[in-house]
Design an enzyme around this catalytic site. Structure first.
Site, PDB file in Angstrom:
ATOM      1  N   SER A  53      43.953  57.010  -1.784  1.00 18.44           N
ATOM      2  CA  SER A  53      43.325  56.213  -0.765  1.00 18.44           C
ATOM      3  C   SER A  53      42.077  57.432  -0.185  1.00 18.44           C
ATOM      4  O   SER A  53      42.307  58.703  -0.284  1.00 18.44           O
ATOM      5  CB  SER A  53      44.336  55.578   0.361  1.00 18.44           C
ATOM      6  N   TYR A  78      51.438  56.674   5.582  1.00 17.70           N
ATOM      7  CA  TYR A  78      50.614  56.481   4.314  1.00 17.70           C
ATOM      8  C   TYR A  78      49.782  57.504   3.912  1.00 17.70           C
ATOM      9  O   TYR A  78      49.697  57.723   2.998  1.00 17.70           O
ATOM     10  CB  TYR A  78      49.772  55.024   4.930  1.00 17.70           C
TER      11      TYR A  78
HETATM   12  N1  NAD Z   1      43.089  47.530   0.081  1.00 21.28           N
HETATM   13  C1  NAD Z   1      42.658  48.687   0.383  1.00 21.28           C
HETATM   14  O1  NAD Z   1      41.904  48.667   1.432  1.00 21.28           O
HETATM   15  C2  NAD Z   1      43.076  49.823   0.053  1.00 21.28           C
HETATM   16  C3  NAD Z   1      42.373  50.945   0.250  1.00 21.28           C
HETATM   17  C4  NAD Z   1      42.801  52.341  -0.333  1.00 21.28           C
HETATM   18  C5  NAD Z   1      43.982  52.336  -1.222  1.00 21.28           C
HETATM   19  N2  NAD Z   1      44.656  51.040  -1.593  1.00 21.28           N
HETATM   20  C6  NAD Z   1      45.758  51.221  -2.412  1.00 21.28           C
HETATM   21  O2  NAD Z   1      45.518  50.477  -3.593  1.00 21.28           O
HETATM   22  C7  NAD Z   1      46.716  50.108  -4.210  1.00 21.28           C
HETATM   23  C8  NAD Z   1      46.670  48.499  -4.526  1.00 21.28           C
HETATM   24  O3  NAD Z   1      46.869  47.930  -3.337  1.00 21.28           O
HETATM   25  P1  NAD Z   1      45.810  46.484  -3.074  1.00 21.28           P
HETATM   26  O4  NAD Z   1      44.914  46.709  -2.302  1.00 21.28           O
HETATM   27  O5  NAD Z   1      45.765  45.944  -4.292  1.00 21.28           O
HETATM   28  O6  NAD Z   1      46.901  45.484  -2.279  1.00 21.28           O
HETATM   29  P2  NAD Z   1      47.856  44.395  -2.682  1.00 21.28           P
HETATM   30  O7  NAD Z   1      49.003  44.134  -1.767  1.00 21.28           O
HETATM   31  O8  NAD Z   1      47.217  43.306  -3.062  1.00 21.28           O
HETATM   32  O9  NAD Z   1      48.534  44.754  -4.046  1.00 21.28           O
HETATM   33  C9  NAD Z   1      49.634  45.671  -4.199  1.00 21.28           C
HETATM   34  C10 NAD Z   1      50.319  45.148  -5.130  1.00 21.28           C
HETATM   35  O10 NAD Z   1      51.492  46.177  -5.396  1.00 21.28           O
HETATM   36  C11 NAD Z   1      52.884  45.482  -5.379  1.00 21.28           C
HETATM   37  N3  NAD Z   1      53.790  46.345  -5.117  1.00 21.28           N
HETATM   38  C12 NAD Z   1      54.071  46.513  -3.691  1.00 21.28           C
HETATM   39  N4  NAD Z   1      55.383  47.418  -3.557  1.00 21.28           N
HETATM   40  C13 NAD Z   1      55.660  47.398  -4.899  1.00 21.28           C
HETATM   41  C14 NAD Z   1      56.846  48.085  -5.466  1.00 21.28           C
HETATM   42  N5  NAD Z   1      57.736  48.538  -4.612  1.00 21.28           N
HETATM   43  N6  NAD Z   1      57.106  47.909  -6.759  1.00 21.28           N
HETATM   44  C15 NAD Z   1      56.219  47.270  -7.583  1.00 21.28           C
HETATM   45  N7  NAD Z   1      55.024  46.826  -7.079  1.00 21.28           N
HETATM   46  C16 NAD Z   1      54.964  46.727  -5.782  1.00 21.28           C
HETATM   47  C17 NAD Z   1      52.533  44.161  -4.508  1.00 21.28           C
HETATM   48  O11 NAD Z   1      53.507  43.123  -4.852  1.00 21.28           O
HETATM   49  C18 NAD Z   1      51.263  43.617  -4.925  1.00 21.28           C
HETATM   50  O12 NAD Z   1      50.999  42.801  -5.902  1.00 21.28           O
HETATM   51  C19 NAD Z   1      47.801  50.518  -3.144  1.00 21.28           C
HETATM   52  O13 NAD Z   1      48.565  51.701  -3.792  1.00 21.28           O
HETATM   53  C20 NAD Z   1      46.968  50.798  -1.737  1.00 21.28           C
HETATM   54  O14 NAD Z   1      47.859  51.526  -1.116  1.00 21.28           O
HETATM   55  C21 NAD Z   1      44.343  49.954  -0.760  1.00 21.28           C
END
Ligand code: NAD
Length: 279
Positions: free
Chosen positions: A158, A171
């Site tokens: 991130s 986080y």
């Molecule tokens: N959305 C943002 O702004 C952002 C920014 C930087 C980094 N991220 C990172 O991107 C990645 C994806 O997030 P996203 O934005 O697509 O969010 P999201 O919540 O839409 O998708 C995350 C997915 O991970 C799954 N998940 C969560 N915990 C889990 C576990 N213990 N085992 C298996 N699956 C699990 C969820 O069910 C979900 O489908 C994450 O690692 C998040 O930290 C997100």
């Protein structure tokens, strides 16, 4: 452009958001897909939004199949190393090989000062967002080595690993930890032509961030910030005139890192951040 034809990609957190987008774009580039997700909600995590569902994971699979690629799905919690191992074993047996790993599953934080985070909150964050990434990699690396064709591992970190966001210490610590893991594995696995890199998105338009709980991280000045309040704050952090990234923006970087076009790129922290880190 089908530069991943014949390859197989393993993606965690693939039910929706960035993980689904990565699955679709890797498939569009020619890869067959192993898509796993916890695929049920866990209200005891105390998140301000639900996790991905079985239906959402099935929809990811449908969209991959619509691209004429093969897909294997499994309901897997990345905290459960044995479950990851079992799912990968049967998926690799079915699809025949493994080339690409996208360790993407993760949860968001609520806004809490570091000294007020409970031990349970700290531990659950590290268990999913850091240890879950390690368990994913640990399960996958033997298949990449045994394949003898090299490979590409992309760990989702991130922007919070490269700049400070107050209120999300656990986080941030987990995402910094992902960088340490990524660099160490890049050094250890280079001899096998396995590349390991991390991506560092700014705010992305997914359910993880588009919820009232996360809005508060960006608008601590407001008691009940709205989506518009959040987007205004998010846009002000960027150099480029965008409020939030689209999942596709991150997938384009993932597909590049997965491809031979990036064959000499390993050990890097790639921001996809609309210039956020310039500020
Ligand atoms: N959305 C943002 O702004 C952002 C920014 C930087 C980094 N991220 C990172 O991107 C990645 C994806 O997030 P996203 O934005 O697509 O969010 P999201 O919540 O839409 O998708 C995350 C997915 O991970 C799954 N998940 C969560 N915990 C889990 C576990 N213990 N085992 C298996 N699956 C699990 C969820 O069910 C979900 O489908 C994450 O690692 C998040 O930290 C997100």
């Amino acid at each position: 452009m089908n530069n991943l034809t014949g390859k197989v990609a393993f993606i965690t957190g693939a039910a929706r958001g960035q993980g689904r987008s990565h699955a679709i774009e890797l498939a569009r580039a020619g890869a067959d897909i192993i898509a796993v997700d916890i695929a049920h909600d866990e209200p005891e995590l105390g998140l301000g939004y639900p996790l991905g569902s079985q239906e959402e994971l099935a929809e990811t699979a449908k969209q991959v199949e619509n691209l004429d690629r093969r897909v294997v799905t499994a309901h897997v919690d990345v905290r459960d190393g044995q479950a990851i191992g079992a799912a990968l074993r049967s998926a690799v047996a079915e699809l025949g090989r493994l080339d690409i790993v996208v360790a993407n599953a993760g949860i968001a934080a609520s806004s809490i000062p570091a000294h007020e985070i409970t031990e349970a909150q700290w531990e659950q964050m590290l268990a999913i967002n850091l240890t879950g990434v390690w368990k994913t990699c640990r399960a996958a690396v033997p298949y990449l080595i045994e394949g003898g064709r090299g490979g590409s591992m992309i760990l989702t970190s991130s922007a919070a690993a490269l700049r400070v966001y107050q209120g999300i210490a656990a986080y941030s610590a987990a995402k910094h930890g992902v960088v340490g893991l990524m660099k160490t594995m890049a050094a250890e696995l280079g001899q096998h032509s396995i590349r390991v890199n991390s991506v560092h998105p700014t705010q992305v338009d997914t359910p993880m961030i588009m919820n009232n709980e996360t809005y508060k991280i960006f608008r601590p000045d407001l008691e009940h910030p709205t989506k518009e309040d959040f987007e205004e704050a998010s846009a002000s952090l960027h150099i480029l005139p965008v409020a939030v990234a689209d999942p596709l923006d991150i997938s384009k970087a993932v597909v590049f890192l997965a491809s031979d076009d990036a064959r000499l790129i390993t050990g890097i922290t790639l921001p996809i951040d609309a210039g956020l880190l310039l500020k």
